[in-house]
Design a protein around this motif. Structure first.
Motif, mmCIF file in Angstrom:
data_model
loop_
_atom_site.group_PDB
_atom_site.id
_atom_site.type_symbol
_atom_site.label_atom_id
_atom_site.label_comp_id
_atom_site.label_asym_id
_atom_site.label_seq_id
_atom_site.Cartn_x
_atom_site.Cartn_y
_atom_site.Cartn_z
ATOM 1 N N CYS A 90 0.828 -1.200 0.000
ATOM 2 C CA CYS A 90 0.000 0.000 0.000
ATOM 3 C C CYS A 90 0.868 1.258 0.000
ATOM 4 O O CYS A 90 0.628 2.190 -0.765
ATOM 5 C CB CYS A 90 -0.916 -0.027 1.223
ATOM 6 N N PHE A 91 1.890 1.283 0.855
ATOM 7 C CA PHE A 91 2.779 2.449 0.930
ATOM 8 C C PHE A 91 3.517 2.630 -0.390
ATOM 9 O O PHE A 91 3.682 3.757 -0.864
ATOM 10 C CB PHE A 91 3.773 2.293 2.089
ATOM 11 N N HIS A 92 3.950 1.533 -1.001
ATOM 12 C CA HIS A 92 4.672 1.617 -2.267
ATOM 13 C C HIS A 92 3.779 2.227 -3.352
ATOM 14 O O HIS A 92 4.226 3.058 -4.146
ATOM 15 C CB HIS A 92 5.183 0.244 -2.677
ATOM 16 N N SER A 93 2.507 1.838 -3.380
ATOM 17 C CA SER A 93 1.572 2.432 -4.335
ATOM 18 C C SER A 93 1.420 3.932 -4.090
ATOM 19 O O SER A 93 1.404 4.726 -5.033
ATOM 20 C CB SER A 93 0.203 1.758 -4.239
ATOM 21 N N ALA A 94 1.291 4.314 -2.828
ATOM 22 C CA ALA A 94 1.178 5.739 -2.497
ATOM 23 C C ALA A 94 2.441 6.496 -2.905
ATOM 24 O O ALA A 94 2.374 7.598 -3.453
ATOM 25 C CB ALA A 94 0.911 5.905 -1.001
ATOM 26 N N LEU A 95 3.597 5.887 -2.665
ATOM 27 C CA LEU A 95 4.875 6.501 -3.017
ATOM 28 C C LEU A 95 4.981 6.716 -4.522
ATOM 29 O O LEU A 95 5.396 7.787 -4.990
ATOM 30 C CB LEU A 95 6.021 5.618 -2.520
ATOM 31 N N GLY A 143 5.227 10.195 -6.473
ATOM 32 C CA GLY A 143 6.348 10.395 -7.396
ATOM 33 C C GLY A 143 5.873 10.876 -8.761
ATOM 34 O O GLY A 143 6.451 11.799 -9.344
ATOM 35 N N ARG A 144 4.811 10.258 -9.258
ATOM 36 C CA ARG A 144 4.268 10.692 -10.561
ATOM 37 C C ARG A 144 3.757 12.130 -10.478
ATOM 38 O O ARG A 144 3.995 12.934 -11.373
ATOM 39 C CB ARG A 144 3.147 9.753 -11.015
ATOM 40 N N GLN A 145 3.050 12.454 -9.391
ATOM 41 C CA GLN A 145 2.528 13.813 -9.222
ATOM 42 C C GLN A 145 3.653 14.839 -9.176
ATOM 43 O O GLN A 145 3.523 15.930 -9.717
ATOM 44 C CB GLN A 145 1.690 13.914 -7.952
ATOM 45 N N ASP A 146 4.747 14.484 -8.503
ATOM 46 C CA ASP A 146 5.885 15.404 -8.353
ATOM 47 C C ASP A 146 6.890 15.288 -9.496
ATOM 48 O O ASP A 146 7.947 15.900 -9.450
ATOM 49 C CB ASP A 146 6.602 15.143 -7.025
ATOM 50 N N LYS A 147 6.568 14.462 -10.486
ATOM 51 C CA LYS A 147 7.434 14.235 -11.649
ATOM 52 C C LYS A 147 8.848 13.785 -11.240
ATOM 53 O O LYS A 147 9.849 14.213 -11.777
ATOM 54 C CB LYS A 147 7.487 15.472 -12.532
#
Length: 140
Positions: free
Chosen positions: A57-62, A66-70
């Motif tokens: 779950c944490f890895h998915s959130a990470l 990451g995608r949002q922050d490019k």
């Protein structure tokens, strides 16, 4: 909360020495008390299941953060250590250490991404204030 998905599982037997099965049958396994707690250690245990779920779950959130922050989180990993122990009041408690590995960003960026993920991860939100969770960011 508007539920997007609900998981169902049933345990039978003697709790930690029993059997767990999800309603769809995808999870179907024997449970046993760890050897360190006086059990046989033959099957898995709730702490291992919690560690796997929290890490995933944490890895998915990470990765979402990451995608949002490019940020390049393509070569990332999250490990979880879940400890069980005695509380001062006679009950039992948990502690979690999440080890976050982000090899394609500098340490400061990795730390920021991990902290942001900790704010959106459902497991982090569920444990906040109840379970000590330590985030450890590594570079390798």
């Amino acid at each position: 909360m508007n539920a997007l998905y609900t998981a169902e599982a049933l345990t039978t037997g003697d709790g930690r020495n029993g059997h767990a099965r999800s309603s769809d049958g995808k999870l179907d396994l024997e449970l046993s008390i760890p050897k360190e707690m006086g059990g046989s250690g033959v099957g898995t245990n709730p702490e291992q299941l919690f560690a796997a779920g929290y890490a995933a779950c944490f890895h998915s959130a990470l990765r979402m953060i990451g995608r949002q922050d490019k940020a390049d989180v393509s070569d990332s990993a999250v490990g979880a250590r879940v400890s069980i122990g005695n509380l001062d009041n006679g009950g039992f408690g948990l502690a979690v250490e999440l080890e976050i590995t982000l090899t394609n960003v500098d340490h400061a960026t990795a730390q920021q991404l991990a902290e942001k993920a900790h704010q959106v991860c459902p497991y982090s939100n569920a444990t906040r204030g109840n379970v000590d969770v330590t985030l450890t960011v590594t570079d390798d």
